[in-house]
Motif scaffolding. Structure first.
Motif, PDB file in Angstrom:
ATOM      1  N   ALA A 302       0.839  -1.211   0.000  1.00 51.66           N
ATOM      2  CA  ALA A 302       0.000   0.000   0.000  1.00 51.66           C
ATOM      3  C   ALA A 302       0.868   1.254   0.000  1.00 51.66           C
ATOM      4  N   VAL A 303       0.422   2.262  -0.752  1.00 54.85           N
ATOM      5  CA  VAL A 303       1.151   3.524  -0.815  1.00 54.85           C
ATOM      6  C   VAL A 303       0.525   4.575   0.087  1.00 54.85           C
ATOM      7  N   VAL A 304      -0.552   4.205   0.783  1.00 61.56           N
ATOM      8  CA  VAL A 304      -1.172   5.090   1.773  1.00 61.56           C
ATOM      9  C   VAL A 304      -1.160   4.377   3.115  1.00 61.56           C
ATOM     10  N   THR A 305      -1.292   5.153   4.187  1.00 60.93           N
ATOM     11  CA  THR A 305      -1.214   4.598   5.533  1.00 60.93           C
ATOM     12  C   THR A 305      -2.556   4.669   6.250  1.00 60.93           C
ATOM     13  N   THR A 306      -2.686   3.852   7.280  1.00 58.26           N
ATOM     14  CA  THR A 306      -3.884   3.897   8.105  1.00 58.26           C
ATOM     15  C   THR A 306      -4.020   5.259   8.768  1.00 58.26           C
ATOM     16  N   SER A 307      -2.894   5.869   9.119  1.00 53.38           N
ATOM     17  CA  SER A 307      -2.932   7.201   9.727  1.00 53.38           C
ATOM     18  C   SER A 307      -3.556   8.213   8.777  1.00 53.38           C
ATOM     19  N   GLN A 308      -3.239   8.138   7.502  1.00 52.94           N
ATOM     20  CA  GLN A 308      -3.855   9.045   6.529  1.00 52.94           C
ATOM     21  C   GLN A 308      -5.365   8.832   6.472  1.00 52.94           C
ATOM     22  N   ALA A 309      -5.774   7.573   6.507  1.00 52.74           N
ATOM     23  CA  ALA A 309      -7.209   7.267   6.477  1.00 52.74           C
ATOM     24  C   ALA A 309      -7.906   7.802   7.717  1.00 52.74           C
ATOM     25  N   ILE A 310      -7.316   7.540   8.874  1.00 53.14           N
ATOM     26  CA  ILE A 310      -7.910   7.975  10.139  1.00 53.14           C
ATOM     27  C   ILE A 310      -8.022   9.498  10.182  1.00 53.14           C
ATOM     28  N   HIS A 311      -6.984  10.198   9.761  1.00 51.49           N
ATOM     29  CA  HIS A 311      -7.020  11.664   9.828  1.00 51.49           C
ATOM     30  C   HIS A 311      -7.889  12.279   8.736  1.00 51.49           C
ATOM     31  N   THR A 312      -8.143  11.550   7.661  1.00 49.15           N
ATOM     32  CA  THR A 312      -9.144  12.021   6.701  1.00 49.15           C
ATOM     33  C   THR A 312     -10.522  12.006   7.343  1.00 49.15           C
ATOM     34  N   LEU A 313     -10.793  10.953   8.122  1.00 47.69           N
ATOM     35  CA  LEU A 313     -12.091  10.848   8.796  1.00 47.69           C
ATOM     36  C   LEU A 313     -12.187  11.793   9.992  1.00 47.69           C
ATOM     37  N   THR A 314     -11.081  12.041  10.670  1.00 49.38           N
ATOM     38  CA  THR A 314     -11.147  12.873  11.874  1.00 49.38           C
ATOM     39  C   THR A 314     -11.001  14.365  11.558  1.00 49.38           C
ATOM     40  N   VAL A 315      -9.908  14.746  10.917  1.00 52.44           N
ATOM     41  CA  VAL A 315      -9.693  16.171  10.616  1.00 52.44           C
ATOM     42  C   VAL A 315     -10.626  16.630   9.499  1.00 52.44           C
ATOM     43  N   GLY A 316     -10.689  15.857   8.407  1.00 51.68           N
ATOM     44  CA  GLY A 316     -11.495  16.263   7.264  1.00 51.68           C
ATOM     45  C   GLY A 316     -12.985  16.146   7.485  1.00 51.68           C
ATOM     46  N   ALA A 317     -13.445  14.919   7.788  1.00 48.58           N
ATOM     47  CA  ALA A 317     -14.887  14.702   7.952  1.00 48.58           C
ATOM     48  C   ALA A 317     -15.398  15.287   9.265  1.00 48.58           C
ATOM     49  N   MET A 318     -14.832  14.845  10.387  1.00 51.90           N
ATOM     50  CA  MET A 318     -15.330  15.293  11.690  1.00 51.90           C
ATOM     51  C   MET A 318     -15.046  16.771  11.932  1.00 51.90           C
ATOM     52  N   GLY A 319     -13.797  17.174  11.711  1.00 50.62           N
ATOM     53  CA  GLY A 319     -13.426  18.552  12.021  1.00 50.62           C
ATOM     54  C   GLY A 319     -14.242  19.575  11.258  1.00 50.62           C
ATOM     55  N   LEU A 320     -14.400  19.356   9.950  1.00 52.20           N
ATOM     56  CA  LEU A 320     -15.127  20.327   9.142  1.00 52.20           C
ATOM     57  C   LEU A 320     -16.635  20.210   9.337  1.00 52.20           C
ATOM     58  N   MET A 321     -17.158  18.967   9.437  1.00 54.53           N
ATOM     59  CA  MET A 321     -18.603  18.818   9.635  1.00 54.53           C
ATOM     60  C   MET A 321     -19.028  19.392  10.976  1.00 54.53           C
ATOM     61  N   ILE A 322     -18.230  19.159  11.997  1.00 49.88           N
ATOM     62  CA  ILE A 322     -18.546  19.714  13.317  1.00 49.88           C
ATOM     63  C   ILE A 322     -18.582  21.234  13.255  1.00 49.88           C
ATOM     64  N   LEU A 323     -17.573  21.839  12.639  1.00 49.48           N
ATOM     65  CA  LEU A 323     -17.529  23.298  12.574  1.00 49.48           C
ATOM     66  C   LEU A 323     -18.728  23.850  11.807  1.00 49.48           C
ATOM     67  N   ALA A 324     -19.081  23.201  10.697  1.00 55.59           N
ATOM     68  CA  ALA A 324     -20.230  23.653   9.909  1.00 55.59           C
ATOM     69  C   ALA A 324     -21.534  23.491  10.675  1.00 55.59           C
ATOM     70  N   MET A 325     -21.690  22.348  11.350  1.00 55.80           N
ATOM     71  CA  MET A 325     -22.939  22.070  12.062  1.00 55.80           C
ATOM     72  C   MET A 325     -23.106  22.983  13.269  1.00 55.80           C
ATOM     73  N   ILE A 326     -22.043  23.177  14.054  1.00 59.09           N
ATOM     74  CA  ILE A 326     -22.203  24.007  15.246  1.00 59.09           C
ATOM     75  C   ILE A 326     -22.415  25.468  14.853  1.00 59.09           C
ATOM     76  N   SER A 327     -21.868  25.869  13.710  1.00 59.20           N
ATOM     77  CA  SER A 327     -22.092  27.241  13.238  1.00 59.20           C
ATOM     78  C   SER A 327     -23.549  27.437  12.864  1.00 59.20           C
TER      79      SER A 327
END
Length: 404
Positions: A302-327
């Motif tokens: 694999a050329v991608v890591t589990t850390s990249q996957a996890i941080h896509t879900l946490t920083v990208g999905a959770m971080g941005l969705m949370i900010l948009a929703m709470i706003s």
């Protein structure tokens, strides 16, 4: 005597409203959760940079993973669910002294984790483990009272999250890194499941209302496939050490395709002039991307890591969705126009930049510490804009004079 208003607000004529900050759960949990994420990431970045060496409970890596998931994310979802359940059921939400006690339970656990050995470990663990079951109990009380079983799904999810929290504490006691991975991975996938459920209910409506376009009607088969596929990823993700990597990859990639089709139907292009909507769409696109990376990361070569996957879900999905929703929720539940200006548009772009840097920064930044510092800086900018803009909103009564 209570009355449900047309916008979902509850008027309870027999109970004084009290201090605005404790009138509904979204107020303290959104503001304190946002502030805590900034403090937590600042500490983590400082630790990696070698600027400080605090004796954090569980060690710095455990503390970072745990506190962002069970401190920050759990606080935001608590504020959202305990506010939304009032609209769903018509039962007045938790407030006043009871809400203050729940916030205190969350806050004391955060302090205890930071103090490490200076705080009694057993008491800190007990307090931290109590939070999610108490939230589940408060939520269940309202749902059961009106027999609204459709929304009961959030109760067992919260309890399973509490189990994942227990596994993370077990990792500290047993000094077992594999338990840390199991507990944190479980929470990430469970939160992603919760996000797909909530987003499926509200994003098409928010898109139509925010852009003045026709609402995209849900396809029952696709909505069922989204739920089943996410449940499958939770099972496959947790059982991955004992399953063939190809099978795990197929489960995650299939879920990515299904959720990609779902968000594609929501028509991102119509949202480009509406920050409160395009931010939600961008965050949801991170879910199929994260699931794809997760599936690919376990394959040989694999050329991608589990850390990249996890941080896509946490920083990208959770971080941005949370900010948009709470706003959005903060404006709607305080009787203000549901529209944001350039400051919050900048905030959304900053958190999205934090995702890009954290997940793909290794391809253009040679120094890992610089990558983390840059990602943390973008996050601080995004959530700092929220705190600056919404501190007066969350600390004052509704603009229309109604309770809540």
């Amino acid at each position: 005597m209570s009355k449900l208003l047309s916008d979902g607000q509850i008027v309870d004529r027999d109970v004084p409203q009290g201090v605005p900050f404790f009138r509904l759960a979204f107020r303290p949990f959104f503001l304190l959760g946002a502030l805590f994420s900034m403090v937590s990431l600042s500490i983590w970045a400082a630790v990696l940079a070698g600027a400080i060496e605090p004796a954090l409970y569980g060690g710095s890596l455990w503390w970072h993973a745990h506190e962002m998931l069970f401190g920050f994310v759990a606080a935001i979802f608590t504020g959202f669910l305990l506010t939304a359940v009032q609209t769903w059921t018509g039962v007045p939400g938790i407030r006043g002294i009871a809400l203050g006690a729940l916030v205190s339970l969350w806050f004391v656990a955060r302090v205890g984790m930071f103090l490490g050995d200076l705080a009694p470990q057993g008491i800190v663990i007990l307090i931290d483990l109590l939070f999610l079951p108490v939230v589940a109990g408060v939520l269940a009380r309202s749902v059961i009272r009106v027999r609204q079983w459709r929304n009961f799904i959030f109760v067992p999810v919260l309890l399973v999250m509490a189990g994942a929290n227990a596994v993370m504490h077990w990792a500290v006691i047993a000094d077992d890194a594999s338990l840390l991975a199991l507990g944190s991975k479980s929470m990430v996938l469970l939160v992603t499941l919760l996000m797909t459920v909530v987003a499926g209910r509200v994003v098409p409506m928010f898109t139509a209302n925010g852009t003045g376009t026709e609402r995209v009607q849900a396809l029952p088969w696709l909505e069922h496939a989204c739920l089943v596929s996410m449940l499958a990823t939770v099972v496959a993700g947790l059982a991955s050490p004992w399953l063939p990597s190809t099978l795990v990859a197929v489960v995650f990639l299939a879920a990515a395709v299904i959720h990609g089709l779902r968000v594609l139907r929501w028509r991102f292009l119509v949202t480009l002039r509406t920050p409160l909507v395009w931010s939600l769409h961008l965050s949801y696109w991170c879910i199929p991307l994260g699931l794809s990376l997760y599936g690919l990361s376990g394959l040989p070569g694999a050329v991608v890591t589990t850390s990249q996957a996890i941080h896509t879900l946490t920083v990208g999905a959770m971080g941005l969705m949370i900010l948009a929703m709470i706003s959005r929720v903060s404006l709607g539940h305080t009787g203000r126009p549901i529209v944001v200006g350039p400051l919050m548009a900048l905030a959304f772009l900053a958190v999205y930049a934090a995702f890009i840097v954290r997940v793909f920064g290794a391809y253009f930044l040679e120094d890992y510490t610089q990558m983390i510092l840059a990602a943390a800086g973008f996050w601080l900018l995004g959530y700092g804009c929220f705190v600056l803009r919404y501190l007066p909103v969350l600390g004052r009564g509704r603009a229309d004079g109604r309770p809540g």
